[in-house]
Design a protein around this motif. Structure first.
Motif, PDB file in Angstrom:
ATOM      1  N   PHE A 114       1.994  -4.373  -7.483  1.00 12.38           N
ATOM      2  CA  PHE A 114       3.168  -4.061  -6.669  1.00 12.38           C
ATOM      3  C   PHE A 114       3.547  -5.308  -5.877  1.00 12.38           C
ATOM      4  N   THR A 115       4.709  -5.256  -5.242  1.00  4.32           N
ATOM      5  CA  THR A 115       5.170  -6.369  -4.420  1.00  4.32           C
ATOM      6  C   THR A 115       5.619  -5.855  -3.066  1.00  4.32           C
ATOM      7  N   LEU A 116       5.205  -6.554  -1.997  1.00  5.07           N
ATOM      8  CA  LEU A 116       5.687  -6.267  -0.653  1.00  5.07           C
ATOM      9  C   LEU A 116       6.704  -7.337  -0.296  1.00  5.07           C
ATOM     10  N   ARG A 117       7.878  -6.928   0.133  1.00  7.36           N
ATOM     11  CA  ARG A 117       8.896  -7.893   0.534  1.00  7.36           C
ATOM     12  C   ARG A 117       9.574  -7.422   1.817  1.00  7.36           C
ATOM     13  N   GLN A 118      10.071  -8.380   2.579  1.00  9.53           N
ATOM     14  CA  GLN A 118      10.772  -8.052   3.811  1.00  9.53           C
ATOM     15  C   GLN A 118      12.049  -7.269   3.495  1.00  9.53           C
ATOM     16  N   ALA A 119      12.275  -6.200   4.223  1.00  9.49           N
ATOM     17  CA  ALA A 119      13.477  -5.398   4.020  1.00  9.49           C
ATOM     18  C   ALA A 119      14.711  -6.184   4.440  1.00  9.49           C
ATOM     19  N   ASN A 120      15.830  -5.921   3.788  1.00  7.32           N
ATOM     20  CA  ASN A 120      17.100  -6.528   4.162  1.00  7.32           C
ATOM     21  C   ASN A 120      18.143  -5.433   4.353  1.00  7.32           C
TER      22      ASN A 120
ATOM     23  N   TRP B 171      -0.046  -1.921  14.366  1.00 10.74           N
ATOM     24  CA  TRP B 171       0.153  -0.492  14.144  1.00 10.74           C
ATOM     25  C   TRP B 171       1.007  -0.278  12.906  1.00 10.74           C
ATOM     26  N   ILE B 172       0.567   0.622  12.043  1.00  9.13           N
ATOM     27  CA  ILE B 172       1.281   0.946  10.817  1.00  9.13           C
ATOM     28  C   ILE B 172       2.114   2.200  11.039  1.00  9.13           C
ATOM     29  N   TYR B 173       3.397   2.109  10.723  1.00  6.47           N
ATOM     30  CA  TYR B 173       4.316   3.233  10.909  1.00  6.47           C
ATOM     31  C   TYR B 173       5.161   3.432   9.648  1.00  6.47           C
ATOM     32  N   GLY B 174       5.695   4.625   9.513  1.00  5.33           N
ATOM     33  CA  GLY B 174       6.689   4.904   8.478  1.00  5.33           C
ATOM     34  C   GLY B 174       6.230   4.636   7.057  1.00  5.33           C
ATOM     35  N   PHE B 175       4.929   4.686   6.809  1.00  9.31           N
ATOM     36  CA  PHE B 175       4.394   4.409   5.476  1.00  9.31           C
ATOM     37  C   PHE B 175       4.747   5.566   4.542  1.00  9.31           C
ATOM     38  N   SER B 176       5.525   5.281   3.509  1.00  9.81           N
ATOM     39  CA  SER B 176       5.960   6.369   2.626  1.00  9.81           C
ATOM     40  C   SER B 176       6.201   5.862   1.213  1.00  9.81           C
ATOM     41  N   ILE B 177       5.891   6.728   0.259  1.00 15.27           N
ATOM     42  CA  ILE B 177       6.122   6.485  -1.163  1.00 15.27           C
ATOM     43  C   ILE B 177       7.008   7.617  -1.682  1.00 15.27           C
ATOM     44  N   LEU B 178       7.972   7.293  -2.516  1.00 16.71           N
ATOM     45  CA  LEU B 178       8.818   8.329  -3.090  1.00 16.71           C
ATOM     46  C   LEU B 178       7.950   9.388  -3.775  1.00 16.71           C
ATOM     47  N   PRO B 179       8.241  10.661  -3.572  1.00 19.24           N
ATOM     48  CA  PRO B 179       7.446  11.729  -4.186  1.00 19.24           C
ATOM     49  C   PRO B 179       7.238  11.554  -5.685  1.00 19.24           C
ATOM     50  N   THR B 180       8.236  11.018  -6.388  1.00 20.35           N
ATOM     51  CA  THR B 180       8.114  10.841  -7.835  1.00 20.35           C
ATOM     52  C   THR B 180       7.114   9.758  -8.218  1.00 20.35           C
ATOM     53  N   HIS B 181       6.680   8.956  -7.252  1.00 19.54           N
ATOM     54  CA  HIS B 181       5.727   7.881  -7.537  1.00 19.54           C
ATOM     55  C   HIS B 181       4.392   8.093  -6.821  1.00 19.54           C
ATOM     56  N   GLN B 182       4.235   9.231  -6.189  1.00 23.11           N
ATOM     57  CA  GLN B 182       2.968   9.523  -5.524  1.00 23.11           C
ATOM     58  C   GLN B 182       1.921   9.953  -6.548  1.00 23.11           C
ATOM     59  N   GLY B 183       0.656   9.824  -6.172  1.00 25.04           N
ATOM     60  CA  GLY B 183      -0.432  10.211  -7.059  1.00 25.04           C
ATOM     61  C   GLY B 183      -0.774   9.169  -8.113  1.00 25.04           C
ATOM     62  N   LYS B 184      -0.204   7.967  -7.993  1.00 26.23           N
ATOM     63  CA  LYS B 184      -0.461   6.910  -8.968  1.00 26.23           C
ATOM     64  C   LYS B 184      -1.319   5.789  -8.389  1.00 26.23           C
ATOM     65  N   GLY B 185      -1.798   5.970  -7.167  1.00 28.95           N
ATOM     66  CA  GLY B 185      -2.658   4.966  -6.548  1.00 28.95           C
ATOM     67  C   GLY B 185      -1.919   3.851  -5.844  1.00 28.95           C
ATOM     68  N   ILE B 186      -0.581   3.909  -5.843  1.00 32.49           N
ATOM     69  CA  ILE B 186       0.187   2.839  -5.206  1.00 32.49           C
ATOM     70  C   ILE B 186      -0.060   2.808  -3.701  1.00 32.49           C
ATOM     71  N   GLY B 187      -0.030   3.981  -3.067  1.00 32.00           N
ATOM     72  CA  GLY B 187      -0.202   4.055  -1.621  1.00 32.00           C
ATOM     73  C   GLY B 187      -1.509   3.450  -1.150  1.00 32.00           C
ATOM     74  N   ARG B 188      -2.575   3.761  -1.842  1.00 31.44           N
ATOM     75  CA  ARG B 188      -3.888   3.242  -1.449  1.00 31.44           C
ATOM     76  C   ARG B 188      -3.928   1.722  -1.578  1.00 31.44           C
ATOM     77  N   LYS B 189      -3.353   1.190  -2.649  1.00 29.22           N
ATOM     78  CA  LYS B 189      -3.346  -0.260  -2.853  1.00 29.22           C
ATOM     79  C   LYS B 189      -2.535  -0.964  -1.768  1.00 29.22           C
ATOM     80  N   VAL B 190      -1.362  -0.409  -1.453  1.00 30.11           N
ATOM     81  CA  VAL B 190      -0.510  -1.013  -0.423  1.00 30.11           C
ATOM     82  C   VAL B 190      -1.222  -1.008   0.920  1.00 30.11           C
ATOM     83  N   LEU B 191      -1.788   0.133   1.264  1.00 30.17           N
ATOM     84  CA  LEU B 191      -2.480   0.242   2.544  1.00 30.17           C
ATOM     85  C   LEU B 191      -3.635  -0.742   2.633  1.00 30.17           C
ATOM     86  N   ALA B 192      -4.419  -0.847   1.561  1.00 31.56           N
ATOM     87  CA  ALA B 192      -5.556  -1.770   1.554  1.00 31.56           C
ATOM     88  C   ALA B 192      -5.090  -3.206   1.759  1.00 31.56           C
ATOM     89  N   LYS B 193      -3.988  -3.579   1.106  1.00 37.88           N
ATOM     90  CA  LYS B 193      -3.470  -4.951   1.228  1.00 37.88           C
ATOM     91  C   LYS B 193      -3.006  -5.236   2.650  1.00 37.88           C
TER      92      LYS B 193
END
Length: 271
Positions: free
Chosen positions: A140-146, A206-228
């Protein structure tokens, strides 16, 4: 807006109350410092000393309320008067929902809120990361929001947190422009699938507003992002914290698997 002296007085009173009661109050300092009005803060002074405070924090159509009283000045009706003023103001401003916030361990706060007809709604855990080895992750990629990401940020808040479009837009618009905050969009397979916000202050991240689209949940993305994110903030010298509703058992288990532990809890009541 609050003056420098008022902000210092509120901070001094908060520290005294927390030390006396052995708890943690949830005052939204990010909003305090960026107030454009003084109509949402209620302060009572005795001999030039702040002895009682009540603050209203607007999130779209919802307003959260938190307050405190100097230990030696309690049971003198100071807070009751501020509470009445605050509730009258909230009604005048036509908020659709009033949430009263109190530390879960405060029996005095619980008794006060129940006496005034407030109904318990939910609890929120404040968690702190305890050092744990985290592996490098990818995919995955983390990028600054615009500015082009605002619609997706609103969509994520609506779909992941159940907010109304109105409240989600108000919240996402408000948090832009904070120099101590990073708003990251989460991209995977050439599309945006989530967001995460990191606020740094006084050596804490502090981590806030952490969210993954429901259609992409359960694929391990959230855990990887949080760990990073946790790994990066910890390596930069910050202790890492977040908040999660007690009823969100899935998120609670995810955070615990990364190494977060509950340190405080806040109760929310509807008025």
């Amino acid at each position: 807006m609050l003056t420098t002296k008022q902000l210092l007085d509120i901070e001094t009173l908060q520290k005294e109350c927390e030390a006396y009661d052995h708890l943690q109050l949830k005052l939204n300092w990010e909003m305090f410092r960026n107030r454009v009005t003084d109509q949402l803060d209620f302060l009572h002074y005795e001999n030039d000393e702040l002895v009682a405070f009540l603050g209203l924090y607007a999130f779209g159509s919802t307003v959260e309320v938190c307050g405190m009283v100097k230990p030696s000045e309690r049971r003198k009706k100071h807070f009751s008067r501020l509470f009445q003023l605050g509730m009258a103001t909230a009604k005048e401003m036509n908020f659709k929902k009033i949430l009263l916030n109190a530390p879960a361990s405060s029996t005095e706060a619980q008794a006060f809120l129940t006496k005034h007809g407030a109904i318990y709604g939910f609890s929120e855990h404040q968690m702190k990361w305890e050092e744990k080895t985290l592996e490098e992750v990818n995919g995955f990629t983390l990028r600054q929001a615009n500015t082009d990401d605002l619609d997706m940020r609103v969509r994520l808040s609506v779909e992941a947190f159940g907010l109304s479009n109105e409240d989600a837009l108000a919240m996402e618009s408000r948090i832009d422009g904070d120099e101590d905050t990073d708003m990251f969009m989460i991209d995977g397979n050439k599309e945006t699938v989530g967001k995460i916000r990191v606020k740094r202050e006084n050596g804490e991240a502090w981590i806030y507003g952490f969210s993954i689209l429901p259609t992409h949940q359960g694929k391990g993305i959230g855990r990887k992002v949080l760990a990073k994110v946790v790994k990066e903030q910890s390596e930069s010298g910050h202790s890492v914290h977040l908040e999660v509703e007690t009823k969100n058992a899935h998120a609670l288990r995810l955070y615990e698997s990364i190494g977060f532990q509950v340190v405080h809890a806040q109760d929310y009541y509807t008025y």
